[in-house]
Design a protein around this motif. Structure first.
Motif, PDB file in Angstrom:
ATOM      1  N   GLU A  19       0.576  -0.969  -0.061  1.00  0.00           N
ATOM      2  CA  GLU A  19       0.354  -0.198   0.068  1.00  0.00           C
ATOM      3  C   GLU A  19       0.791   1.474  -0.113  1.00  0.00           C
ATOM      4  N   ARG A  20       1.480   1.013   0.639  1.00  0.00           N
ATOM      5  CA  ARG A  20       2.834   2.653   0.282  1.00  0.00           C
ATOM      6  C   ARG A  20       3.893   2.785  -0.538  1.00  0.00           C
ATOM      7  N   LEU A  21       3.572   1.942  -1.147  1.00  0.00           N
ATOM      8  CA  LEU A  21       4.495   2.566  -2.601  1.00  0.00           C
ATOM      9  C   LEU A  21       3.252   2.164  -3.871  1.00  0.00           C
ATOM     10  N   LYS A  22       1.803   1.016  -3.740  1.00  0.00           N
ATOM     11  CA  LYS A  22       0.732   2.024  -4.080  1.00  0.00           C
ATOM     12  C   LYS A  22       0.852   3.507  -4.048  1.00  0.00           C
ATOM     13  N   ALA A  23       0.444   4.524  -3.075  1.00  0.00           N
ATOM     14  CA  ALA A  23       0.352   5.139  -2.849  1.00  0.00           C
ATOM     15  C   ALA A  23       1.562   6.747  -3.308  1.00  0.00           C
ATOM     16  N   ARG A  24       2.366   6.285  -3.121  1.00  0.00           N
ATOM     17  CA  ARG A  24       3.673   6.927  -3.745  1.00  0.00           C
ATOM     18  C   ARG A  24       3.673   7.362  -5.605  1.00  0.00           C
ATOM     19  N   LEU A  25       3.655   5.725  -5.753  1.00  0.00           N
ATOM     20  CA  LEU A  25       3.735   5.234  -7.680  1.00  0.00           C
ATOM     21  C   LEU A  25       3.203   6.447  -7.489  1.00  0.00           C
ATOM     22  N   ALA A  26       2.834   6.519  -9.037  1.00  0.00           N
ATOM     23  CA  ALA A  26       1.997   7.293 -10.320  1.00  0.00           C
ATOM     24  C   ALA A  26       3.109   6.863 -12.075  1.00  0.00           C
ATOM     25  N   GLY A  27       2.510   5.179 -12.553  1.00  0.00           N
ATOM     26  CA  GLY A  27       2.799   4.908 -13.721  1.00  0.00           C
ATOM     27  C   GLY A  27       4.000   4.451 -13.866  1.00  0.00           C
ATOM     28  N   ASP A  28       4.907   4.374 -14.941  1.00  0.00           N
ATOM     29  CA  ASP A  28       5.692   3.410 -15.079  1.00  0.00           C
ATOM     30  C   ASP A  28       7.284   3.724 -14.218  1.00  0.00           C
ATOM     31  N   ILE A  29       8.444   2.908 -13.991  1.00  0.00           N
ATOM     32  CA  ILE A  29       9.386   3.018 -13.371  1.00  0.00           C
ATOM     33  C   ILE A  29      10.438   2.990 -14.772  1.00  0.00           C
ATOM     34  N   PHE A  30      11.088   4.135 -14.759  1.00  0.00           N
ATOM     35  CA  PHE A  30      11.986   4.715 -16.282  1.00  0.00           C
ATOM     36  C   PHE A  30      13.141   3.219 -15.317  1.00  0.00           C
ATOM     37  N   ILE A  31      13.751   2.801 -16.817  1.00  0.00           N
ATOM     38  CA  ILE A  31      15.048   2.233 -15.761  1.00  0.00           C
ATOM     39  C   ILE A  31      16.122   2.790 -17.066  1.00  0.00           C
ATOM     40  N   PRO A  32      17.348   3.617 -16.597  1.00  0.00           N
ATOM     41  CA  PRO A  32      17.622   3.208 -17.162  1.00  0.00           C
ATOM     42  C   PRO A  32      19.313   3.148 -18.224  1.00  0.00           C
ATOM     43  N   PRO A  33      19.099   3.099 -19.584  1.00  0.00           N
ATOM     44  CA  PRO A  33      20.135   2.785 -20.113  1.00  0.00           C
ATOM     45  C   PRO A  33      21.305   1.476 -18.905  1.00  0.00           C
TER      46      PRO A  33
ATOM     47  N   ILE B 155      11.840   7.985  -5.712  1.00  0.00           N
ATOM     48  CA  ILE B 155      10.497   8.435  -6.307  1.00  0.00           C
ATOM     49  C   ILE B 155      10.073  10.120  -5.847  1.00  0.00           C
ATOM     50  N   ARG B 156      10.054  10.085  -6.894  1.00  0.00           N
ATOM     51  CA  ARG B 156       9.636  11.709  -7.227  1.00  0.00           C
ATOM     52  C   ARG B 156       8.528  12.360  -6.677  1.00  0.00           C
ATOM     53  N   PRO B 157       8.467  14.010  -5.952  1.00  0.00           N
ATOM     54  CA  PRO B 157       7.429  14.212  -5.275  1.00  0.00           C
ATOM     55  C   PRO B 157       5.660  13.486  -6.430  1.00  0.00           C
ATOM     56  N   ASP B 158       5.736  13.874  -7.659  1.00  0.00           N
ATOM     57  CA  ASP B 158       4.810  13.941  -8.670  1.00  0.00           C
ATOM     58  C   ASP B 158       5.158  12.155  -9.131  1.00  0.00           C
ATOM     59  N   GLY B 159       5.017  11.287  -8.396  1.00  0.00           N
ATOM     60  CA  GLY B 159       4.709  10.090  -7.990  1.00  0.00           C
ATOM     61  C   GLY B 159       6.004   9.237  -9.284  1.00  0.00           C
ATOM     62  N   ARG B 160       6.938   9.688 -10.244  1.00  0.00           N
ATOM     63  CA  ARG B 160       7.565   9.032 -11.474  1.00  0.00           C
ATOM     64  C   ARG B 160       8.810   8.886 -10.078  1.00  0.00           C
ATOM     65  N   ALA B 161       9.152   7.073 -10.714  1.00  0.00           N
ATOM     66  CA  ALA B 161      10.372   6.676 -10.227  1.00  0.00           C
ATOM     67  C   ALA B 161      11.263   6.358 -11.665  1.00  0.00           C
ATOM     68  N   GLU B 162      12.442   5.915 -10.472  1.00  0.00           N
ATOM     69  CA  GLU B 162      13.323   5.314 -11.546  1.00  0.00           C
ATOM     70  C   GLU B 162      14.000   3.918 -10.707  1.00  0.00           C
ATOM     71  N   GLY B 163      14.470   3.065 -11.667  1.00  0.00           N
ATOM     72  CA  GLY B 163      14.614   2.189 -10.972  1.00  0.00           C
ATOM     73  C   GLY B 163      15.862   1.822 -11.761  1.00  0.00           C
ATOM     74  N   ARG B 164      16.626   0.196 -11.145  1.00  0.00           N
ATOM     75  CA  ARG B 164      17.623  -0.184 -11.538  1.00  0.00           C
ATOM     76  C   ARG B 164      16.948  -2.300 -11.893  1.00  0.00           C
ATOM     77  N   ILE B 165      16.994  -2.981 -12.693  1.00  0.00           N
ATOM     78  CA  ILE B 165      16.940  -4.649 -12.773  1.00  0.00           C
ATOM     79  C   ILE B 165      17.825  -5.288 -11.955  1.00  0.00           C
TER      80      ILE B 165
END
Length: 347
Positions: free
Chosen positions: A94-108, A127-137
């Motif tokens: 629930e915590r991540l559902k509330a914070r995330l908005a959309g897909d997770i960006f994966i840099p090259p 995770i930015r305030p607007d819900g956009r997130a970055e991650g790694r596989i």
């Protein structure tokens, strides 16, 4: 008999609150039918969000995954090398559902050895305030493409195939000796008529597993594959430093050959295109005669000068028109389309 509570308690007692399928089979004594029941219950727990599948055969309590901001999802690549992971709702607490908005960006650099369409485990970083997130596989869960369709090229020191789908960003290296299929595409379906004890009736020279029919077999030997479209089976997956390797399993022809676009789409999206002999036999033996019972239900326009409006390279000719002058001086335009339901009914 296993219960959901037994499974959850077993995983919760593990040091990292994760457990593998084989481990649970052994420790829960799930033998015989109970093994299949365990597999079904694990899938149901994942679907309900009570467990997270973090590998092909490992499961975790969501809170344990949430502590590391982990999510499971499908990787969608961009031709420029970066990608996005579409998270599965059941893998998020629930915590991540509330914070995330959309897909997770994966840099090259964070894509690693994953390819477009793969199911992956992602560690979410910022995770930015607007819900956009970055991650790694951090782990691959399932591969999307066992085969890839693309154009063959000769190169210095190696041959390779460039995928038709630009989202598959890696060229596939073709080792020496793997350029030509071990045998031509079978003229029948993989389950041959001989295996059934008889030779299925078939139009000569026609491959029932290909849309092109006789066009597909008009060229049997290729001494130059440059720019020829091929289907490649991946034999070694990519690493951070090496491209995937594969072998050519089918030669489709040049991309501007008649009907080649259909063959490419079928293999690009892994659509079923090989069918059992009984299905092929029924289709090939279908009569081109309209049953008298059906003819009586319809108006007969076969004496009219009707012409097709489909192009010369169309795979089917199913739209036609005719124009005639009526007695009052007006013109009548008729548009004729086929009734596709009739051939599917028992005659």
């Amino acid at each position: 008999m296993l219960s959901d509570s037994d499974i959850l308690k077993k995983i919760e007692r593990q040091p990292k609150r994760t457990a593998g399928f084989k481990q649970m089979v052994r420790e829960l004594g799930a033998r015989g039918d109970a093994r299949g029941e365990l597999s079904d219950r694990l899938k149901q727990l994942v679907a309900r969000g009570e467990l997270v599948q973090v590998d092909s055969d490992r499961y975790a309590i969501p809170q344990a995954a949430a502590g590391k901001n982990l999510a499971v999802g499908r990787l969608s690549m961009h031709r420029d090398g970066f990608g996005f992971v579409i998270p599965e709702a059941s893998s998020l607490d629930e915590r991540l559902k509330a914070r995330l908005a959309g897909d997770i960006f994966i840099p090259p650099p964070a894509v690693g050895s994953a390819m477009h369409g793969d199911r992956v485990l992602v560690e979410i970083g910022n995770i930015r305030p607007d819900g956009r997130a970055e991650g790694r596989i951090v782990r691959l869960i399932g591969r999307a493409h066992m085969t890839v369709v693309g154009k063959f090229h000769y190169g210095r020191g190696r041959n390779y195939v460039t995928p038709i789908d630009q989202k598959i960003t890696q060229e596939i290296t073709i080792p020496a000796g793997m350029e030509i299929p071990s045998r031509p595409a079978a003229p029948q379906s993989p389950v041959t008529a001989e295996a059934a004890g008889e030779q299925a009736p078939r139009k000569p020279g026609k491959n029932p597993d290909r849309v092109l029919g006789q066009e597909a077999s008009r060229r049997a030997d290729w001494d130059d594959l440059e720019n020829v479209v091929v289907d490649v089976e991946i034999t070694a997956w990519p690493t951070v430093t090496e491209n995937p390797r594969g072998r050519v399993v089918e030669i489709l022809g040049y991309d501007d050959d008649f009907g080649a676009d259909v063959e490419i789409v079928i293999r690009k999206f892994h659509l079923p295109h090989r069918f059992p002999p009984a299905v092929l036999e029924e289709a090939q033996n279908a009569e081109a005669i309209i049953p008298s019972g059906e003819a009586r239900k319809r108006r007969d326009f076969r004496t009219f000068p009707i012409v097709t409006i489909d192009g010369e390279t169309a795979r089917d000719f199913d739209d036609a028109v005719t124009v005639r002058r009526l007695d009052n001086g007006n013109f009548e335009l008729q548009v004729h389309i086929p009734d596709r339901a009739v051939p599917m009914l028992p005659l």
